[in-house]
Design an enzyme around this catalytic site. Structure first.
Site, short mmCIF file in Angstrom:
data_model
loop_
_atom_site.label_atom_id
_atom_site.label_comp_id
_atom_site.label_asym_id
_atom_site.label_seq_id
_atom_site.Cartn_x
_atom_site.Cartn_y
_atom_site.Cartn_z
N ASN A 1 40.92 31.91 50.91
CA ASN A 1 42.34 32.09 50.59
C ASN A 1 42.77 33.57 50.61
O ASN A 1 43.75 33.95 49.99
CB ASN A 1 42.69 31.42 49.25
N HIS B 1 42.49 37.68 46.05
CA HIS B 1 42.40 37.33 44.64
C HIS B 1 43.47 38.15 43.94
O HIS B 1 43.67 39.32 44.28
CB HIS B 1 41.02 37.69 44.07
N LYS C 1 39.88 39.73 50.26
CA LYS C 1 38.51 39.20 50.34
C LYS C 1 37.97 39.32 51.76
O LYS C 1 38.73 39.63 52.70
CB LYS C 1 38.53 37.74 49.88
N TYR D 1 33.70 37.15 38.52
CA TYR D 1 34.00 35.72 38.45
C TYR D 1 33.28 35.04 37.29
O TYR D 1 32.90 33.87 37.39
CB TYR D 1 33.65 35.04 39.77
P1 CMP Z 1 40.46 33.42 43.36
O1 CMP Z 1 41.90 33.61 43.10
O2 CMP Z 1 39.67 34.56 43.87
O3 CMP Z 1 39.76 32.87 42.03
C1 CMP Z 1 38.63 32.05 42.02
C2 CMP Z 1 38.24 31.59 43.40
O4 CMP Z 1 37.39 30.46 43.46
C3 CMP Z 1 39.50 31.14 44.12
O5 CMP Z 1 40.32 32.22 44.43
C4 CMP Z 1 38.91 30.39 45.29
O6 CMP Z 1 38.49 31.27 46.32
C5 CMP Z 1 37.68 29.76 44.65
N1 CMP Z 1 37.92 28.34 44.26
C6 CMP Z 1 38.67 27.91 43.24
N2 CMP Z 1 38.64 26.56 43.18
C7 CMP Z 1 37.84 26.14 44.20
C8 CMP Z 1 37.41 24.85 44.65
N3 CMP Z 1 37.79 23.71 44.05
N4 CMP Z 1 36.60 24.79 45.73
C9 CMP Z 1 36.21 25.92 46.34
N5 CMP Z 1 36.56 27.18 45.95
C10 CMP Z 1 37.37 27.28 44.88
#
Ligand code: CMP
Length: 159
Positions: A123, A126, A10, A50
């Site tokens: 994070n 993905h 990301k 998403y």
């Molecule tokens: P990803 O694995 O890309 O899948 C969905 C994304 O939404 C996740 O990583 C995070 O970046 C984001 N995400 C999921 N839960 C939360 C949350 N509670 N608050 C903020 N961002 C979130």
């Protein structure tokens, strides 16, 4: 048992210069990169990727973030690749991710912090959550001609 899965590095991974480090984590395990490209997606593509999160409170921040800079999309192939890649990536929340995982080693934030700021949790990566999701996501990000079939040099030792 040989599966393909999608990994996105990301915008935070790109801006922090972690592309090589992240790809290394998969390659050192013997997983095979079969598709690779840098893309700057727009909001409409973010909604496709998403789709499951559009109604969630954090979606606006997630969309803003994922469209803020280019990302690197990777299709990875290997034995139980979906599960292995998730293991290498670690838990979604960096605070809960084990040390030794990508998120545990390179990220540093929590749901509590990001929710209090109304931003997405940074994070770095993905990774597809299931075999079914992986099939859909690889097909969304890559055309069939962008996925390559070849043998890595240690193919016999690994597979
Ligand atoms: P990803 O694995 O890309 O899948 C969905 C994304 O939404 C996740 O990583 C995070 O970046 C984001 N995400 C999921 N839960 C939360 C949350 N509670 N608050 C903020 N961002 C979130």
């Amino acid at each position: 048992m040989i599966e393909r899965t999608l990994v996105l590095i990301k915008p935070d991974g790109i801006l922090r210069g972690l592309v090589g480090e992240i790809i290394k984590r998969f390659e050192q395990r013997g997983l095979k990169v079969v598709g690779l490209k840098m893309v700057w997606i727009d909001k409409s593509f973010a909604k496709k990727h998403y789709a499951a999160h559009i109604e969630k409170d954090f979606y606006k921040g997630l969309e803003e973030f994922i469209t803020s800079a280019p990302l690197v999309a990777i299709a990875i192939e290997g034995i139980h690749a979906v599960e292995y890649v998730r293991k290498i990536v670690g838990a979604t929340e960096p605070k809960s991710a084990e040390l030794g995982t990508i998120r545990g080693d390179f990220a540093h934030t929590s749901y509590k912090y990001s929710d209090s700021k109304g931003i997405t949790i940074k994070n770095l990566v993905h990774a597809s959550g299931s075999v079914e999701e992986a099939k859909k996501e690889v097909a969304l990000w890559f055309t069939p001609t962008e996925i390559h079939t070849y043998k890595i040099s240690q193919e016999k030792e690994i597979f």
